[in-house]
Design an enzyme around this catalytic site. Structure first.
Site, PDB file in Angstrom:
ATOM      1  CE  LYS A   1      -3.379   5.725  -1.625  1.00 47.66           C
ATOM      2  NZ  LYS A   1      -4.360   6.448  -2.458  1.00 47.66           N
TER       3      LYS A   1
ATOM      4  CE1 TYR B   1      -3.551   2.649   0.404  1.00 51.71           C
ATOM      5  CE2 TYR B   1      -2.372   3.323   2.376  1.00 51.71           C
ATOM      6  CZ  TYR B   1      -3.341   3.561   1.428  1.00 51.71           C
ATOM      7  OH  TYR B   1      -4.101   4.700   1.484  1.00 51.71           O
TER       8      TYR B   1
HETATM    9  P1  NDP Z   1     -13.520   4.062   1.254  1.00 50.01           P
HETATM   10  O1  NDP Z   1     -13.261   2.608   1.309  1.00 50.01           O
HETATM   11  O2  NDP Z   1     -14.609   4.628   2.085  1.00 50.01           O
HETATM   12  O3  NDP Z   1     -13.730   4.538  -0.252  1.00 50.01           O
HETATM   13  C1  NDP Z   1     -12.980   4.031  -1.319  1.00 50.01           C
HETATM   14  C2  NDP Z   1     -13.696   4.343  -2.605  1.00 50.01           C
HETATM   15  O4  NDP Z   1     -12.928   3.830  -3.688  1.00 50.01           O
HETATM   16  C3  NDP Z   1     -15.070   3.707  -2.665  1.00 50.01           C
HETATM   17  O5  NDP Z   1     -15.970   4.648  -3.201  1.00 50.01           O
HETATM   18  C4  NDP Z   1     -14.876   2.544  -3.626  1.00 50.01           C
HETATM   19  O6  NDP Z   1     -16.089   2.368  -4.353  1.00 50.01           O
HETATM   20  C5  NDP Z   1     -13.796   3.101  -4.526  1.00 50.01           C
HETATM   21  N1  NDP Z   1     -13.063   2.066  -5.235  1.00 50.01           N
HETATM   22  C6  NDP Z   1     -12.322   1.049  -4.737  1.00 50.01           C
HETATM   23  N2  NDP Z   1     -11.843   0.296  -5.733  1.00 50.01           N
HETATM   24  C7  NDP Z   1     -12.292   0.852  -6.888  1.00 50.01           C
HETATM   25  C8  NDP Z   1     -12.140   0.532  -8.255  1.00 50.01           C
HETATM   26  N3  NDP Z   1     -11.438  -0.522  -8.671  1.00 50.01           N
HETATM   27  N4  NDP Z   1     -12.739   1.321  -9.176  1.00 50.01           N
HETATM   28  C9  NDP Z   1     -13.460   2.387  -8.786  1.00 50.01           C
HETATM   29  N5  NDP Z   1     -13.646   2.741  -7.514  1.00 50.01           N
HETATM   30  C10 NDP Z   1     -13.061   1.975  -6.585  1.00 50.01           C
HETATM   31  O7  NDP Z   1     -12.113   4.725   1.636  1.00 50.01           O
HETATM   32  P2  NDP Z   1     -11.608   6.244   1.732  1.00 50.01           P
HETATM   33  O8  NDP Z   1     -12.666   7.202   1.433  1.00 50.01           O
HETATM   34  O9  NDP Z   1     -10.902   6.327   3.019  1.00 50.01           O
HETATM   35  O10 NDP Z   1     -10.503   6.222   0.592  1.00 50.01           O
HETATM   36  C11 NDP Z   1     -10.427   7.181  -0.432  1.00 50.01           C
HETATM   37  C12 NDP Z   1      -8.966   7.432  -0.760  1.00 50.01           C
HETATM   38  O11 NDP Z   1      -8.313   7.971   0.388  1.00 50.01           O
HETATM   39  C13 NDP Z   1      -8.174   6.176  -1.145  1.00 50.01           C
HETATM   40  O12 NDP Z   1      -7.333   6.480  -2.244  1.00 50.01           O
HETATM   41  C14 NDP Z   1      -7.332   5.897   0.103  1.00 50.01           C
HETATM   42  O13 NDP Z   1      -6.139   5.224  -0.208  1.00 50.01           O
HETATM   43  C15 NDP Z   1      -7.087   7.311   0.602  1.00 50.01           C
HETATM   44  N6  NDP Z   1      -6.700   7.411   2.004  1.00 50.01           N
HETATM   45  C16 NDP Z   1      -7.551   6.998   3.007  1.00 50.01           C
HETATM   46  C17 NDP Z   1      -7.154   7.103   4.315  1.00 50.01           C
HETATM   47  C18 NDP Z   1      -8.010   6.654   5.464  1.00 50.01           C
HETATM   48  O14 NDP Z   1      -7.510   6.573   6.600  1.00 50.01           O
HETATM   49  N7  NDP Z   1      -9.281   6.376   5.264  1.00 50.01           N
HETATM   50  C19 NDP Z   1      -5.830   7.651   4.680  1.00 50.01           C
HETATM   51  C20 NDP Z   1      -5.054   8.079   3.561  1.00 50.01           C
HETATM   52  C21 NDP Z   1      -5.484   7.957   2.276  1.00 50.01           C
HETATM   53  P3  NDP Z   1     -16.676   0.985  -4.901  1.00 50.01           P
HETATM   54  O15 NDP Z   1     -16.358  -0.069  -3.872  1.00 50.01           O
HETATM   55  O16 NDP Z   1     -18.133   1.276  -5.066  1.00 50.01           O
HETATM   56  O17 NDP Z   1     -15.987   0.798  -6.210  1.00 50.01           O
END
Ligand code: NDP
Length: 257
Positions: free
Chosen positions: A170, A166
């Site tokens: 990033k 991961y």
């Molecule tokens: P969530 O799991 O709540 O949201 C992730 C989103 O990504 C969902 O809407 C999911 O939608 C979508 N997703 C996953 N795989 C795919 C795919 N193959 N195609 C299209 N959409 C996809 O997590 P977060 O909101 O926390 O994450 C959002 C971003 O923030 C990510 O890039 C994560 O790495 C980053 N981040 C998060 C942190 C945290 O602590 N939460 C910290 C640092 C960074 P669906 O399943 O419907 O496709």
């Protein structure tokens, strides 16, 4: 800010939950006049509900289009722009937010499937989306105009044991973002990155393959950020004057400093 965002078309990946969903609401609340939102993720029913909720809250001044899109599938990304209804094609802002972490294991034990899903989503998906949308930005005068806002992570700067893949994804996002910004120097295409620390979303649940108890334990003894905290920053950077590039933002809860 509302004036600057008025009339813009914003594409958000991973808009079905967490940071992406909050970002959709934040754009709509900030600029409720003539904004067009294209919300993408794999869960189309969830996106449809979010689209309806946004319009119910802010009114019909914001047009919201839910689109099923798996960013890890290059053929879906390639077809994405061409399949949009004409009125949504003049994209101004791309928020590359879709991402996930799967399995926290020491490097030798990480399953190949998990390695591939993380790289294909967090890195290749983000690059493919950017390549799909850049030609639209480049057609504009003075070398082009538009915003690419990449959601990275503190993990891209501070790798930790058990998170090697991961963290590597990033770090790759960070390098890609920096290089692209330099390639586009002196245009009005802004390439910006926002790196969150701990944010309470479905992210942890996904990480532990749906084990909610394990996911909740991640936040024990600390107060994580909310998705809205990040969404506010996304909309802030997009809402600056065209010449202002907030290139790189690190944002984490106070316990994480
Ligand atoms: P969530 O799991 O709540 O949201 C992730 C989103 O990504 C969902 O809407 C999911 O939608 C979508 N997703 C996953 N795989 C795919 C795919 N193959 N195609 C299209 N959409 C996809 O997590 P977060 O909101 O926390 O994450 C959002 C971003 O923030 C990510 O890039 C994560 O790495 C980053 N981040 C998060 C942190 C945290 O602590 N939460 C910290 C640092 C960074 P669906 O399943 O419907 O496709």
């Amino acid at each position: 800010v509302a004036k600057r965002l008025e009339g813009k078309t914003v594409v958000i990946t991973g808009a079905s939950s967490g940071i992406g969903k909050s970002t959709a609401f934040e754009f709509a609340r900030t600029a409720p006049k003539n904004l067009k939102l294209v919300l993408t993720a794999r869960r189309i029913d969830t996106l449809k509900q979010i689209a309806a909720d946004i319009v119910a809250e802010v009114g019909e001044g914001v047009k919201v289009l839910p689109v099923q899109l798996d960013v890890s599938k290059p053929e879906e990304v390639k077809a994405f722009v061409g399949n949009l209804p004409e009125e949504y094609r003049d994209i101004n802002v791309l928020v590359n937010n879709a991402g996930l972490v799967k399995g926290l294991a020491r490097a030798p034990e990480i399953a190949e499937e998990d390695i591939n899903i993380m790289f294909n989503t967090n890195v290749t998906g983000l690059i493919n989306m950017t390549q799909a949308i850049l030609p639209i930005f480049k057609k504009r005068p003075e070398g082009g105009a538009g915003d690419i806002i990449n959601v990275g992570s503190i993990a891209g700067r501070e790798p930790y044991p058990g998170g090697s893949i991961y963290c590597a994804t990033k770090a790759a996002v960070r390098s890609f973002t920096d290089a692209l910004r330099k390639e586009l120097i002196a245009t009005r295409i802004r390439v910006m990155e926002i790196d969150p620390g701990q944010v309470e979303t479905e992210f942890s649940v996904v990480r532990f393959y749906g084990d909610k108890a394990k996911a909740d334990a991640v936040y024990e003894g600390c107060e994580p950020l909310t998705p809205d905290d990040i969404a506010e920053v996304v909309v802030f950077v997009a809402g600056r004057r065209e010449n202002v590039v907030i290139a790189d933002t690190l944002i984490f809860p106070s316990h994480q400093a």
